[in-house]
Design a protein around this motif. Structure first.
Motif, mmCIF file in Angstrom:
data_model
loop_
_atom_site.group_PDB
_atom_site.id
_atom_site.type_symbol
_atom_site.label_atom_id
_atom_site.label_comp_id
_atom_site.label_asym_id
_atom_site.label_seq_id
_atom_site.Cartn_x
_atom_site.Cartn_y
_atom_site.Cartn_z
ATOM 1 N N ALA A 8 0.811 -1.128 0.302
ATOM 2 C CA ALA A 8 -0.121 0.078 0.093
ATOM 3 C C ALA A 8 0.835 1.121 0.021
ATOM 4 O O ALA A 8 1.969 1.380 0.831
ATOM 5 C CB ALA A 8 -0.946 0.046 1.132
ATOM 6 N N SER A 238 -5.694 1.418 -1.918
ATOM 7 C CA SER A 238 -5.160 1.021 -0.477
ATOM 8 C C SER A 238 -5.700 1.953 0.687
ATOM 9 O O SER A 238 -5.140 1.646 1.836
ATOM 10 C CB SER A 238 -3.714 0.859 -0.423
ATOM 11 O OG SER A 238 -3.117 2.210 -0.460
ATOM 12 N N PHE A 244 -8.239 -2.903 0.234
ATOM 13 C CA PHE A 244 -7.143 -3.212 0.205
ATOM 14 C C PHE A 244 -7.065 -4.950 0.381
ATOM 15 O O PHE A 244 -6.371 -5.462 -0.144
ATOM 16 C CB PHE A 244 -6.188 -2.577 1.159
ATOM 17 C CG PHE A 244 -4.928 -2.835 0.871
ATOM 18 C CD1 PHE A 244 -4.289 -2.678 -0.287
ATOM 19 C CD2 PHE A 244 -4.138 -3.001 2.180
ATOM 20 C CE1 PHE A 244 -2.815 -3.045 -0.317
ATOM 21 C CE2 PHE A 244 -2.588 -3.271 1.896
ATOM 22 C CZ PHE A 244 -2.057 -3.451 0.561
#
Ligand code: PEP
Length: 256
Positions: A8, A238, A244
């Motif tokens: 991320a 993310s 995510f």
């Protein structure tokens, strides 16, 4: 044989309290997911809190979005590798197109960062990628090769397997336009060939190459099922833990 890695990149988003609440939810959501490495690269301000929450967990690693290659000194506003290591940071994003374009980072400076990261036990996530104009001119392979040669000058072969390369076509970052799975696979295969020239084919086969550029829960599975796509570097999708988590899970389904 290459463990998938999903990272991320939060960019300049998330306050410390927002980051804390994300990680609270996310740790619960991914508790049963194994066989994939997860990296979160928050803004510097959230690293101490996330380091407390995630620590040296095997499941979730911490990444930084940037650092300065010098060990210390008069570099106002910068952060050194040892400052990151103290917070259990394992990965550092280097050469992101936003840093190349907005902050004017050159291949030579990116190379200094790669060497400094490796000297300090930080694993580089080295970003490479062509612009739309370069792709339309049919120059994408030449651009990727040039960025790899520039960024990896003087990197010893034994350091190669620990690096992660992120192929991020600039035209796909934050635009909602994703490379097709076939376009991404072709670029990844080419990237691996260049890595083999710079090291050797056996070493190049160990290096994980992520795709980045508008990865979403709905397109992750197809991208991640390509033979040379070993993970994803995810920006926008993310920032919300459920989205995510769905990308991380897409990767596991693919692993069987
Ligand atoms: C990125 O910036 O690394 C990225 C891939 O962003 P997004 O997923 O939002 O396109």
């Amino acid at each position: 044989m290459r463990k998938k890695i999903i990272a991320a990149n939060w960019k300049m988003n998330m306050t410390v309290s927002e980051a804390e609440s994300f990680v609270d939810d996310f740790q619960r959501e991914v508790a049963d997911i194994t066989g994939v490495e997860i990296v979160i690269a928050p803004p510097f301000t959230s690293l101490p809190k996330l380091s407390e929450l995630v620590g040296d967990s095997q499941n979730i690693r911490l990444g930084a979005q940037n650092f300065h290659p010098e060990p210390s000194g008069a570099f106002t506003g910068e952060i050194s590798a040892s400052m990151l290591r103290e917070l259990f940071v394992r990965y550092v994003i280097i050469g992101h197109s936003e840093r190349r374009q907005i902050f004017g980072e050159s291949d030579a400076f990116i190379n200094q960062k790669v060497l400094a990261a490796q000297a300090n036990e930080l694993k580089p996530i080295l970003c490479i990628g062509e612009t739309l104009a370069e792709r339309e001119a049919g120059r994408e392979k030449e651009i990727l090769a040039g960025q790899l040669h520039g960024a990896l000058a003087n990197v010893p072969v034994e350091e190669f397997p620990d690096m992660v390369i992120a192929y991020e076509p600039v035209w796909a970052i934050g635009t909602g336009k994703t490379a097709t799975a076939a376009q991404a696979q072709e670029a990844h295969a080419h990237t691996r060939e260049v890595l083999a020239e710079l090291s050797n084919p056996e070493t190049a086969n160990k290096i994980r190459i992520q795709y980045g550029g508008s990865v979403k829960p709905d397109n992750a599975k197809e991208l991640l099922s390509q033979p040379d796509i070993d993970g994803a570097l995810v920006g926008g999708a993310s920032l919300e833990s459920r989205s995510f988590t769905r990308i991380v899970s897409a990767c596991c389904e693919d692993n069987g």
